[in-house]
Design an enzyme around this catalytic site. Structure first.
Site, mmCIF file in Angstrom:
data_model
loop_
_atom_site.group_PDB
_atom_site.id
_atom_site.type_symbol
_atom_site.label_atom_id
_atom_site.label_comp_id
_atom_site.label_asym_id
_atom_site.label_seq_id
_atom_site.Cartn_x
_atom_site.Cartn_y
_atom_site.Cartn_z
ATOM 1 C CG HIS A 119 -1.897 -1.141 1.238
ATOM 2 N ND1 HIS A 119 -2.431 -1.675 2.385
ATOM 3 C CD2 HIS A 119 -2.443 -1.839 0.218
ATOM 4 C CE1 HIS A 119 -3.256 -2.664 2.077
ATOM 5 N NE2 HIS A 119 -3.283 -2.790 0.769
HETATM 6 C C1 FAD Z 1 -0.551 -6.882 -5.062
HETATM 7 C C2 FAD Z 1 -1.377 -5.748 -4.535
HETATM 8 C C3 FAD Z 1 -2.478 -6.030 -3.738
HETATM 9 C C4 FAD Z 1 -3.232 -4.978 -3.236
HETATM 10 N N1 FAD Z 1 -4.397 -5.270 -2.586
HETATM 11 C C5 FAD Z 1 -5.244 -4.263 -2.276
HETATM 12 C C6 FAD Z 1 -6.553 -4.540 -1.815
HETATM 13 O O1 FAD Z 1 -6.990 -5.696 -1.732
HETATM 14 N N2 FAD Z 1 -7.343 -3.487 -1.470
HETATM 15 C C7 FAD Z 1 -6.909 -2.198 -1.566
HETATM 16 O O2 FAD Z 1 -7.664 -1.289 -1.204
HETATM 17 N N3 FAD Z 1 -5.687 -1.905 -2.042
HETATM 18 C C8 FAD Z 1 -4.871 -2.903 -2.440
HETATM 19 N N4 FAD Z 1 -3.663 -2.616 -2.996
HETATM 20 C C9 FAD Z 1 -3.262 -1.205 -3.130
HETATM 21 C C10 FAD Z 1 -4.035 -0.471 -4.219
HETATM 22 O O3 FAD Z 1 -4.297 -1.329 -5.301
HETATM 23 C C11 FAD Z 1 -3.211 0.756 -4.639
HETATM 24 O O4 FAD Z 1 -3.070 1.621 -3.528
HETATM 25 C C12 FAD Z 1 -3.883 1.549 -5.746
HETATM 26 O O5 FAD Z 1 -4.218 0.717 -6.819
HETATM 27 C C13 FAD Z 1 -2.941 2.654 -6.205
HETATM 28 O O6 FAD Z 1 -3.555 3.384 -7.217
HETATM 29 P P1 FAD Z 1 -2.723 4.415 -8.088
HETATM 30 O O7 FAD Z 1 -3.658 4.952 -9.107
HETATM 31 O O8 FAD Z 1 -2.027 5.341 -7.197
HETATM 32 O O9 FAD Z 1 -1.580 3.539 -8.774
HETATM 33 P P2 FAD Z 1 -1.713 2.257 -9.769
HETATM 34 O O10 FAD Z 1 -3.083 1.670 -9.684
HETATM 35 O O11 FAD Z 1 -0.561 1.413 -9.463
HETATM 36 O O12 FAD Z 1 -1.597 2.934 -11.183
HETATM 37 C C14 FAD Z 1 -0.440 3.490 -11.719
HETATM 38 C C15 FAD Z 1 -0.473 3.214 -13.222
HETATM 39 O O13 FAD Z 1 0.481 4.010 -13.874
HETATM 40 C C16 FAD Z 1 1.196 3.229 -14.808
HETATM 41 N N5 FAD Z 1 2.503 3.858 -14.975
HETATM 42 C C17 FAD Z 1 3.499 3.983 -14.057
HETATM 43 N N6 FAD Z 1 4.523 4.665 -14.576
HETATM 44 C C18 FAD Z 1 4.181 4.981 -15.847
HETATM 45 C C19 FAD Z 1 4.832 5.674 -16.899
HETATM 46 N N7 FAD Z 1 6.059 6.206 -16.755
HETATM 47 N N8 FAD Z 1 4.172 5.795 -18.087
HETATM 48 C C20 FAD Z 1 2.924 5.286 -18.255
HETATM 49 N N9 FAD Z 1 2.279 4.615 -17.288
HETATM 50 C C21 FAD Z 1 2.896 4.474 -16.102
HETATM 51 C C22 FAD Z 1 1.231 1.845 -14.179
HETATM 52 O O14 FAD Z 1 1.486 0.836 -15.118
HETATM 53 C C23 FAD Z 1 -0.146 1.757 -13.556
HETATM 54 O O15 FAD Z 1 -1.108 1.267 -14.467
HETATM 55 C C24 FAD Z 1 -2.871 -3.636 -3.515
HETATM 56 C C25 FAD Z 1 -1.771 -3.354 -4.315
HETATM 57 C C26 FAD Z 1 -1.031 -4.393 -4.840
HETATM 58 C C27 FAD Z 1 0.132 -4.078 -5.731
#
Ligand code: FAD
Length: 506
Positions: free
Chosen positions: A445
């Site tokens: 997280h």
């Molecule tokens: C294995 C795992 C299990 C989890 N389980 C849970 C759960 O059960 N419940 C819960 O609430 N949370 C869970 N989490 C945490 C939650 O999923 C994350 O906090 C949340 O998805 C983060 O969202 P975000 O939009 O910040 O990042 P992300 O959803 O990670 O999105 C970032 C995106 O940007 C893209 N990206 C990165 N750099 C670049 C670049 N330079 N150019 C283009 N694209 C790029 C990535 O590929 C990705 O698609 C889990 C996380 C993981 C990894």
């Protein structure tokens, strides 16, 4: 006014944002995602759809933490953790980590936002965020606290509705140990055990790709570019973002740029764009656009260990769904009024084995992320810093003792044969602390690396509207902007933030 908006990263936040911003036909929205874009459920890999599996086995960035991990006896996590390696899992696919995660939809609580407002973010109180927590969900529980009809469908396994006997026994054991049991642990109550609310519908994980982008795909003003990595943002001389440069050199001109590349990706893009700590920019000879020392600092994550039990295969029966119930409790014990700082979630994936992931959800430890090169494909250096703070270790040890009591109690007697990790020979606090440091892992997280806060606040990178301090037309909307980590899994909080900022940016 017609606007060209480029959203960098199609994860939990980016998917919500691109879908909401493209509701206005005056916006032309381009969503850039480094991983593959699957346009329909039929095209999507089964492990990304099936909420009982984890998609990170096939769609992950492959990052590791630089934290020291013991060479021996690291705890296997679904067969992917090699000895001595602490992976930093991050989804690399449309939907991002929401496509690969556990679909646990626990919501943040009023206490979480009291911390945010306490850090100077007065526009992020519980009253400000509750309407957006409700807007995103479709929770059959309904009532004043819950939304119905939102994009993200919520399901729980309850008595008579799929709750497995072993999970029911876990809830009974929690009750016997003095913990309240609730049918809805997504209310404002923060303490106790109950069925986990999941973002799943008919077994399908409701990622941002499925719940938000799917219904928006037909819009002519929305373009999704898969397998395209964002290198950096370019600015006009007066510091206004004007274009996004992709790793292959493509230039996407924009009136508004939003970074939604997550807690690792967004600070990395900022640093490559010349926004970050001065010493780092100088070391990599990146021309400085804006010196912001907070970029990449303030990384917060929930430290976790996997308590492991040998269980009676026959008594446990069905292994799926592997996760159904959770306990939120205090290291100070079930009876006291100490804050909720621990989570335990019994989990079955292999016959004869039960894991009980146990996490410190109010950690004091801090980590960091920084790029090691100007090359967009180079891995950044990530340090989760798990258990760096001695109080996180102390509370974990206290938590293990409480979970031992629950797992050894009458309601679970017919299921649990023996604790296999840390194991009965670990009896003293010192034994347990040593075991924790050897078996340390993460709840996955990571947040906080582009933290929200007033200009001049040491760690602050964006203001309360998500705008990057010191430049114009550049926003960050994702987990990286959280000023403190909520005491729950982070996906629902991220989606709520994206819903709220979409309203303001739209
Ligand atoms: C294995 C795992 C299990 C989890 N389980 C849970 C759960 O059960 N419940 C819960 O609430 N949370 C869970 N989490 C945490 C939650 O999923 C994350 O906090 C949340 O998805 C983060 O969202 P975000 O939009 O910040 O990042 P992300 O959803 O990670 O999105 C970032 C995106 O940007 C893209 N990206 C990165 N750099 C670049 C670049 N330079 N150019 C283009 N694209 C790029 C990535 O590929 C990705 O698609 C889990 C996380 C993981 C990894």
């Amino acid at each position: 006014m017609a606007r060209r908006i480029v959203v960098c990263g199609g994860g939990s936040a980016g998917g919500v944002l691109a879908a909401r911003l493209s509701e206005d036909p005056a916006n032309t929205v381009t969503l850039v995602e480094a991983g593959p874009d699957y346009r329909t459920p039929e095209e999507t890999a089964p492990e990304l759809l099936d909420a009982n599996q984890f998609g990170f086995t096939t769609h992950d960035w492959g990052y590791e933490s630089a934290d020291h991990v013991a060479d021996a006896d690291s705890i296997p996590m679904f067969g992917i953790v090699e000895q001595g390696i602490l992976p930093v899992l991050r989804g690399k696919v449309i939907g991002g980590s929401s496509s690969v995660n556990g679909a646990n939809a626990l919501r943040p609580t009023p206490e979480d936002f009291a911390r945010w407002t306490g850090l100077g973010n007065d526009r992020w109180s519980w009253d400000h965020v509750l309407p957006y927590l409700k807007k995103l969900e479709d929770d059959p529980v309904g009532g004043e606290l819950h939304g119905t009809g939102g994009p993200v469908h919520i399901e729980r396994f309850t008595e008579g509705n799929g709750l497995r006997p072993v999970m029911s026994a876990f809830l009974e054991a929690c009750a016997q140990a003095g913990h309240p049991v609730h049918e809805d642990i997504n209310g404002v109550r923060k303490r106790g055990a109950g069925p986990i609310p999941f973002n799943r519908k008919n077994g399908i994980r409701q990622s941002s790709a499925i719940a938000y982008l799917g219904p928006a795909r037909h819009r002519e003003n929305l373009t999704v570019l898969g397998e395209q990595t964002v290198d950096r943002v370019e600015f006009t001389e007066d510091g206004t973002a004007r274009a996004v440069i992709l790793a292959d050199g493509t230039v996407l001109e924009a009136d508004l740029v939003v970074l939604s590349a997550g807690a690792i990706g967004s600070p990395a893009i900022l640093m490559r764009s010349g926004i970050g700590p001065r010493r780092l920019l100088d070391r990599l000879s990146i021309p400085t656009v804006q010196c912001l020392e907070g970029v990449g600092c303030n990384l917060r994550d929930h430290p976790m260990v996997y308590l492991t039990y040998a269980v009676d295969e026959e008594a446990v029966g069905e292994l799926m769904p592997p996760l159904q119930t959770a306990l939120a409790f205090s290291s100070a014990g079930a009876a006291g009024q100490g804050e909720v700082d621990l989570h335990a979630l019994p989990f079955t994936m292999e016959p004869g084995v039960m894991l009980v992931p146990l996490a410190v959800v109010r950690p004091y430890s801090l980590g960091s992320v920084e790029i090691t090169s100007r090359a967009p494909e180079a891995d950044p250096r990530i340090r989760l810093g798990l258990f760096d703070h001695p109080d996180d270790l102390r509370r974990m040890v206290a938590g293990i003792r409480q979970i031992r009591e629950i797992m050894g109690s009458g309601p679970l007697e017919k299921y649990v044969r023996a604790e296999t990790w840390p194991g009965p020979e670990a009896t003293t606090d010192a034994d347990l602390a040593r075991a924790v440091l050897q078996g340390k892992n993460t709840y996955c997280h990571a947040v906080g690396t582009c933290a929200m806060g007033g200009e001049g606040t040491p760690a602050a990178v964006v203001d309360q509207a998500g705008k990057v301090h010191g430049v114009d037309a550049l926003y960050v909307v994702d987990a990286s902007t959280m000023p403190d980590i909520p005491a729950v899994p982070t996906n629902t909080t991220v989606m709520m933030m994206a819903e709220r900022w979409a309203d303001q940016l739209g």
